[in-house]
Design a protein around this motif. Structure first.
Motif, short mmCIF file in Angstrom:
data_model
loop_
_atom_site.label_atom_id
_atom_site.label_comp_id
_atom_site.label_asym_id
_atom_site.label_seq_id
_atom_site.Cartn_x
_atom_site.Cartn_y
_atom_site.Cartn_z
N GLY A 1 -0.75 -3.45 10.50
CA GLY A 1 -1.26 -2.35 10.12
C GLY A 1 -0.65 -2.09 8.74
N GLY A 2 -1.43 -1.11 7.97
CA GLY A 2 -1.14 -0.59 6.61
C GLY A 2 -1.28 -1.55 5.61
N VAL A 3 -1.91 -2.73 5.65
CA VAL A 3 -1.93 -3.61 4.81
C VAL A 3 -3.18 -3.32 3.62
CG1 VAL A 3 -0.94 -5.60 6.08
CG2 VAL A 3 -3.29 -5.29 5.81
N GLY A 4 -3.85 -2.33 4.11
CA GLY A 4 -4.92 -1.90 2.96
C GLY A 4 -6.62 -2.45 3.49
N SER B 1 -8.77 -0.66 5.24
CA SER B 1 -9.59 0.27 5.23
C SER B 1 -10.03 0.65 3.63
CB SER B 1 -9.07 1.74 5.65
OG SER B 1 -8.82 1.60 6.86
N SER B 2 -8.81 0.50 2.91
CA SER B 2 -9.15 0.63 1.25
C SER B 2 -10.20 -0.56 0.83
CB SER B 2 -7.60 0.48 0.92
OG SER B 2 -7.76 0.23 -0.52
N ASP C 1 -11.88 2.29 14.05
CA ASP C 1 -10.79 2.43 14.29
C ASP C 1 -10.73 3.84 14.71
OD1 ASP C 1 -8.11 2.83 14.25
OD2 ASP C 1 -7.57 2.40 12.20
N MET D 1 -11.97 8.66 3.46
CA MET D 1 -12.01 7.80 2.07
C MET D 1 -13.03 7.75 1.45
SD MET D 1 -9.59 4.63 3.50
CE MET D 1 -8.33 4.11 2.57
N ILE E 1 -5.55 -8.19 -4.81
CA ILE E 1 -5.84 -7.01 -5.53
C ILE E 1 -4.50 -6.42 -5.84
CG2 ILE E 1 -6.70 -4.54 -5.29
CD1 ILE E 1 -8.36 -5.79 -3.11
N PRO E 2 -4.21 -6.15 -7.22
CA PRO E 2 -2.88 -5.60 -7.57
C PRO E 2 -2.56 -4.22 -6.85
CG PRO E 2 -4.25 -5.56 -9.46
CD PRO E 2 -4.82 -6.16 -8.41
N PHE E 3 -1.17 -4.00 -6.67
CA PHE E 3 -0.94 -2.55 -6.41
C PHE E 3 -1.20 -1.67 -7.64
CE2 PHE E 3 1.70 1.31 -5.94
CZ PHE E 3 1.78 1.45 -4.91
N ASP E 4 -2.08 -0.58 -7.10
CA ASP E 4 -2.27 0.22 -8.58
C ASP E 4 -2.52 1.70 -7.80
OD1 ASP E 4 -3.55 1.90 -10.17
OD2 ASP E 4 -4.40 0.11 -11.38
N PRO E 5 -1.54 2.66 -7.89
CA PRO E 5 -1.36 4.09 -7.47
C PRO E 5 -2.72 4.66 -7.42
CG PRO E 5 0.31 3.90 -9.13
CD PRO E 5 -0.58 2.60 -9.32
N VAL F 1 -5.64 3.41 -7.15
CA VAL F 1 -6.37 3.01 -5.84
C VAL F 1 -6.02 4.18 -4.56
CG1 VAL F 1 -6.50 1.40 -3.82
CG2 VAL F 1 -6.53 0.71 -6.25
N ALA F 2 -4.64 4.35 -4.31
CA ALA F 2 -4.51 5.29 -3.54
C ALA F 2 -5.03 6.64 -3.59
CB ALA F 2 -3.07 5.32 -3.09
N ALA G 1 -8.70 7.04 -2.90
CA ALA G 1 -8.77 6.87 -1.54
C ALA G 1 -8.62 8.24 -0.80
CB ALA G 1 -7.72 5.88 -0.60
N1 LIG Z 1 -4.23 -2.03 -3.92
C1 LIG Z 1 -3.70 -1.00 -3.50
N2 LIG Z 1 -2.92 -0.39 -4.48
C2 LIG Z 1 -2.22 1.13 -4.10
N3 LIG Z 1 -2.44 1.41 -2.80
C3 LIG Z 1 -3.13 0.96 -2.12
C4 LIG Z 1 -3.77 -0.35 -2.11
N4 LIG Z 1 -4.24 -0.64 -1.12
C5 LIG Z 1 -4.24 0.31 -0.31
N5 LIG Z 1 -3.42 1.39 -0.72
C6 LIG Z 1 -3.02 2.33 -0.14
O1 LIG Z 1 -2.05 2.08 1.09
C7 LIG Z 1 -2.26 2.79 2.25
C8 LIG Z 1 -2.75 2.08 3.35
O2 LIG Z 1 -3.95 1.51 3.08
P1 LIG Z 1 -5.22 1.30 4.13
O3 LIG Z 1 -5.29 2.72 4.79
O4 LIG Z 1 -6.26 1.04 3.53
O5 LIG Z 1 -4.66 0.41 5.19
P2 LIG Z 1 -5.22 0.03 6.62
O6 LIG Z 1 -4.77 -1.69 6.80
O7 LIG Z 1 -6.32 0.16 6.68
O8 LIG Z 1 -4.19 0.88 7.65
P3 LIG Z 1 -4.13 0.74 9.15
O9 LIG Z 1 -3.69 -0.37 9.82
O10 LIG Z 1 -3.16 2.10 9.47
O11 LIG Z 1 -5.62 1.17 9.52
C9 LIG Z 1 -3.25 3.75 1.74
O12 LIG Z 1 -2.68 4.99 1.32
C10 LIG Z 1 -4.00 3.16 0.55
O13 LIG Z 1 -4.53 4.32 -0.12
#
Ligand SMILES: Nc1ncnc2c1ncn2[C@@H]1O[C@H](COP(=O)(O)OP(=O)(O)OP(=O)(O)O)[C@@H](O)[C@H]1O
Ligand SMILES: [Mg+2]
Ligand SMILES: [Zn+2]
Lengths: 168, 306
Positions: free
Chosen positions: B44-47, B49-50, B72, B81, B253-257, B259-260, B263
């Motif tokens: 979970g939480g790897v992005g 949905s993003s 989900d 989002m 995809i690099p980490f970039d605030p 993006v969050a 979302a």
């Molecule tokens: N490339 C990125 N740079 C910065 N923040 C990111 C990036 N990708 C995702 N995030 C942030 O990380 C958090 C988790 O992302 P997201 O909700 O997409 O994960 P998820 O895999 O769908 O989680 P879950 O398993 O709970 O459904 C969110 O706040 C999102 O905005």
């Protein structure tokens, strides 16, 4: 599962369903020959199984209303999910038979009284494929079509004729 | 005495007929969708949905017709989002109209049915004893309703945002045997890479669904002042992992605030930020997904034909 009246050697027909009540359903079958009745009482697991298929014992294949399970089973939900203009639709949707809604019920009653056209079971079933809120309009349309051509009965062949028009 | 086979029909319970009708309804609805793409992850939480929102918006910005189904149920995030939270739904001729995000992106999520962000999804259960089994059943039911009772119209792409883990994928494929493939999202942490291997094998070997590819999210941190790139996790091997499992590596995809931030506010990152490394990365991934699907149409990579 099928039920056979041993005495008459006749398949029994579903006549009534009750429940689920405390996890159990009552399904009554009767013999068309001797009218003997039996009831099938399901346990919780069996009830769950039927429910998990999202079907009603004895129900038709027509859809009740879109997203019925979500609307009816969410414990807490928004009260403004659907935009107000569609409210009347929702009311029609939720009534299982058109008679529950005073308006469409009255229309349907009035219409049925004036109509001497007979629907065959197959034709009724096909009509059942139309979403509930559009059904009475479709019924009127089919009957109009039949009346214009002087048909006394609406059967599969008539339904074929109007299919393109109504998308059945 | 008559036996089971002597009796035609089921005495009026109509169960088979109803199940068939459900299947047909779902199939008829999905017939107007060209590609169904499920996005999953081992953890979970790897992005996920993003990635769903960013890929969907990338394709919508190219004038494709795109829809998102939030599968989900207990962690729904698509409405927020995409900025459609609170939109009222309308009933159309054959179902419920999806919520409409920017660029005609169509969204359906349980979130649209809940009163506020903090309301959990609770189903009326017949008895509390069965609440657990009931829950799983209702989730599947809800997803089926979302798929078949939403007026999706003609879609080029329908993205499905899955909950974390692989346990919902078999269910999904049961509902949608015509699914085009899956995209697997991972972050470059060691644990994530370990788990993702399992997801790939689950999808490919057990379920025989094509894996469109692997997306490496939050691969590096880019300093917004000087543009210097720093790895978030040392020793990322996601690309090798993809090679090892013979699945395409779609990109990082690099980490970039920002993006969050997008979302959270429900706006499209790609529309707001034109030429950041993350923007370019997402566009590249969207392009590769498009290429994969073109190939798929010619049937070369459809594992289910084996
Ligand atoms: N490339 C990125 N740079 C910065 N923040 C990111 C990036 N990708 C995702 N995030 C942030 O990380 C958090 C988790 O992302 P997201 O909700 O997409 O994960 P998820 O895999 O769908 O989680 P879950 O398993 O709970 O459904 C969110 O706040 C999102 O905005
Ligand atoms: Mg998510
Ligand atoms: Zn710096």
């Amino acid at each position: 599962m099928k039920f056979l009246c041993v005495e008459c050697d006749e398949p029994m027909k579903l006549t009534d369903t009750k429940g689920p009540d405390d996890g159990s359903m009552t399904v009554v079958f009767s013999c068309p020959e001797c009218d003997r009745k039996i009831a099938m009482l399901t346990n919780q697991m069996e009830t769950q199984m039927v429910r998990s298929l999202d079907v009603k014992i004895g129900g038709g294949s027509a859809q009740e209303e879109p997203m019925a399970a979500i609307r009816n089973s969410l414990a807490q939900k928004r009260d403004d999910i659907f935009s107000s203009s569609m409210h009347s639709h929702e009311e029609t949707d939720q009534s299982e038979s058109t008679s529950k809604c005073p308006f469409t019920g009255a229309v349907a009653d009035a219409f049925e009284a004036s109509s001497e056209i007979v629907w065959t079971r197959q034709a009724e079933e096909r009509l059942g494929r139309i979403p509930p809120f559009a059904r009475s309009m479709a019924r009127q349309g089919v009957e109009r079509h039949a009346r214009e051509r002087g048909y006394k009965e609406i059967d599969d062949a008539v339904m074929e004729e109007v299919r393109d028009q109504f998308g059945m | 005495m008559k036996t089971y086979r002597d009796i035609v029909g089921d005495g009026g319970s109509n169960i088979v007929e109803q199940v068939t009708a459900q299947k047909n309804r779902l199939k008829a609805r999905m017939d107007s969708v060209r590609h169904i793409v499920a996005v999953m992850s081992g953890k979970g939480g790897v992005g996920k949905s993003s990635v769903v929102v960013n890929l969907a918006s990338a394709l919508a910005l190219q004038d494709y017709s795109v829809g998102i189904l939030d599968a989900d149920i207990n962690g729904a995030s698509m409405a927020k989002m995409t900025g459609v939270r609170g939109q009222a739904l309308e009933t159309g001729e054959t179902g419920v109209m999806p919520a409409m995000a920017a660029r005609n992106l169509k969204v359906m999520s349980i979130d649209l049915f809940l009163p506020d962000d903090s309301t959990p999804v609770i189903w009326d259960a017949p008895t509390q004893k069965d609440a657990y089994t009931w829950r799983g059943m209702m989730e599947t039911k809800a997803i089926r309703e979302f798929l078949s009772d939403t007026e999706w119209g003609e879609l080029d792409f329908l993205f499905i945002d899955l909950p974390p883990g692989t346990d919902k994928l078999p269910n999904m494929l049961d509902l949608l045997p015509q699914m085009t493939g899956t995209i697997i999202v991972t972050i470059p942490s060691e644990l994530s890479q370990f788990v993702v291997g399992k997801s790939i094998r689950m999808a490919m070997e057990l379920l025989r669904t094509p894996v469109i590819g692997l997306v490496e999210n939050m691969s590096a941190y880019m300093c917004s002042q000087c543009g210097h790139e720093e790895k978030l996790f040392p020793g990322s091997m996601v690309e090798e992992l993809a090679k090892r499992h013979h699945v395409p590596y779609l990109g990082r995809i690099p980490f970039d605030p920002r993006v969050a931030v997008c979302a959270d506010e429900g706006s499209f990152f790609l529309e707001k930020h034109g030429d950041l490394p993350a923007t370019i990365a997402i566009e590249q991934i969207a392009h590769r997904v498009g290429e994969f699907l073109k190939q798929q149409r010619s049937g070369d990579t459809d594992l289910r034909r084996l």
